[in-house]
Design an enzyme around this catalytic site. Structure first.
Site, mmCIF file in Angstrom:
data_model
loop_
_atom_site.group_PDB
_atom_site.id
_atom_site.type_symbol
_atom_site.label_atom_id
_atom_site.label_comp_id
_atom_site.label_asym_id
_atom_site.label_seq_id
_atom_site.Cartn_x
_atom_site.Cartn_y
_atom_site.Cartn_z
ATOM 1 N N GLY A 1 0.976 -1.248 0.094
ATOM 2 C CA GLY A 1 -0.032 0.081 0.032
ATOM 3 C C GLY A 1 0.724 1.132 0.015
ATOM 4 N N GLU B 1 5.223 -6.189 7.970
ATOM 5 C CA GLU B 1 4.525 -4.985 8.542
ATOM 6 C C GLU B 1 5.043 -4.986 9.861
ATOM 7 O OE1 GLU B 1 1.913 -6.147 5.200
ATOM 8 O OE2 GLU B 1 3.107 -7.424 6.653
ATOM 9 N N GLY C 1 0.612 -5.176 0.388
ATOM 10 C CA GLY C 1 -0.673 -5.069 -0.415
ATOM 11 C C GLY C 1 -0.399 -5.897 -1.944
ATOM 12 N N ASP D 1 -1.590 -8.035 7.117
ATOM 13 C CA ASP D 1 -3.145 -7.574 6.686
ATOM 14 C C ASP D 1 -3.189 -8.215 5.170
ATOM 15 O OD1 ASP D 1 -1.483 -5.468 5.242
ATOM 16 O OD2 ASP D 1 -3.455 -4.236 5.492
#
Length: 357
Positions: free
Chosen positions: A67, A138, A115, A146
């Site tokens: 992301g 992360e 992502g 995620d």
């Protein structure tokens, strides 16, 4: 097609191409890209002339680095909330990819992180090359895996997923295949020929056979030879116990893993371990994405995310000042807050989304 668009769409034969097109940002995802991809999948699914979707990344460096973390950092630093809207649509896209009714072919060439894993590893035809570096990084920025990452890593053989989640290590092609993050190895110089051949495919079976025809055995990886100490050390009940097992195992690679883990956010480490264990029990991707939305929204409000991105991405001093700074200061109650229901802000992908005690 506007070649400046962050997502390029075109059809070649019976294959709908989706190209992530922010090469200077290593094709990092923003909200507009997620929405465009979702719309493109809807169009492809409804078009009987389309056999499959193929996703690639522009440039030579990789499919997608994750992301747009700089935007998320600024949003969190300023006390905003647009990142929650981004994650809501991103996680819905991840679920849609997993349930897409036609072959979703992901070329995981080069860097594929965060992502980028979410828009590739939930597909049903996942291709890695000799240049692939796949990671869920992360914990190094004070965040929690995620985009369905805890679902994918929780399903990896033994405790390989726990190792990758806590260390944030990147893996090459063979280890991505071993961990269930990819399906086929194709040499990068064969990708152009594969793309051309796919255009003529009229059925899902032809897509699969074409990919297999262009695939070859992957070069040797690293994780298989470390399975014994990884499975033994990481099955422990807490991060502290895992670190103790790694440090006293007598294996140099295990000791190095412990040192790597100790540099990560203590809060992110404890929440990540809990999220992985819960993901295994939840089972479905939708339930796990609902859980990840809770952990992401909570992490967004905590100081470690802003500090981690500052240290790793913005200032690049690689010296984050985590708060709390020690694992012992992160209590079970602190961890539990990350899994608390969000009320009317729930993602709600699973029909009966649930929490775990």
């Amino acid at each position: 097609m506007n070649h400046d668009d962050p997502v390029l769409l075109h059809t070649e034969g019976r294959i709908r191409h989706i190209t992530l097109n922010r090469p200077r940002a290593l094709n990092a995802l923003n909200h507009a890209m997620v929405l465009r991809m979702d719309a493109a999948l809807g169009e492809a699914e409804a078009d009987d002339a389309i056999t499959a979707v193929l996703i690639t990344g522009a440039g030579e460096r990789g499919l997608c680095a994750g992301g747009d973390i700089r935007s998320i950092h600024e949003d969190a630093r300023s006390g905003g909330g647009t990142s929650m809207d981004f994650w809501r649509d991103e996680y819905r896209l991840n679920a849609r990819i997993a349930r897409f009714s036609k072959p979703y072919v992901a070329v995981m060439d080069g860097i594929v992180m965060g992502g980028g894993v979410g828009v590739s590893a939930h597909g049903d035809v996942r291709i890695v090359t000799e240049r692939s570096r796949v990671a869920m990084p992360e914990t190094g920025i004070g965040f929690v895996p995620d985009v369905g990452g805890t679902h994918l890593l929780g399903a990896a053989p033994g405790e390989l997923g726990t190792h990758l989640a806590l260390t944030a290590d990147a893996v090459g092609a063979a280890d991505a295949l071993l961990c269930g993050l990819a399906d086929h190895f194709v040499l990068s110089h064969h990708l152009a020929g594969l793309t051309t051949a796919l255009a003529a495919c009229g059925t899902a079976a032809e897509v699969e056979e074409t990919v297999r025809r262009h695939a070859s055995p992957a070069p040797g990886g690293e994780l298989a030879e470390h399975r014994e100490w990884i499975d033994s050390c990481y099955r422990s009940a807490s991060v502290e116990e895992i670190l103790d097992q790694l440090g006293t195992s007598g294996v140099p690679a295990a000791k190095q893993a412990a040192e790597t883990i100790l540099a990560k956010s203590p809060t992110a480490l404890k929440v990540t371990l809990a999220a992985l264990r819960r993901a295994r029990r939840l089972g479905s991707l939708e339930e796990v994405l609902d859980q990840e939305y809770r952990t992401s929204c909570t992490a967004f409000t905590r100081p470690d995310l802003v500090e981690g991105v500052r240290a790793q991405i913005i200032d690049k001093d690689r010296n984050p000042q985590w708060n709390p700074a020690d694992l012992a200061e992160v209590t079970e109650a602190d961890v539990a807050l990350f899994f608390a229901p969000l009320g009317d802000r729930e993602l709600g992908l699973a029909p009966a989304s649930r929490t775990m005690d």
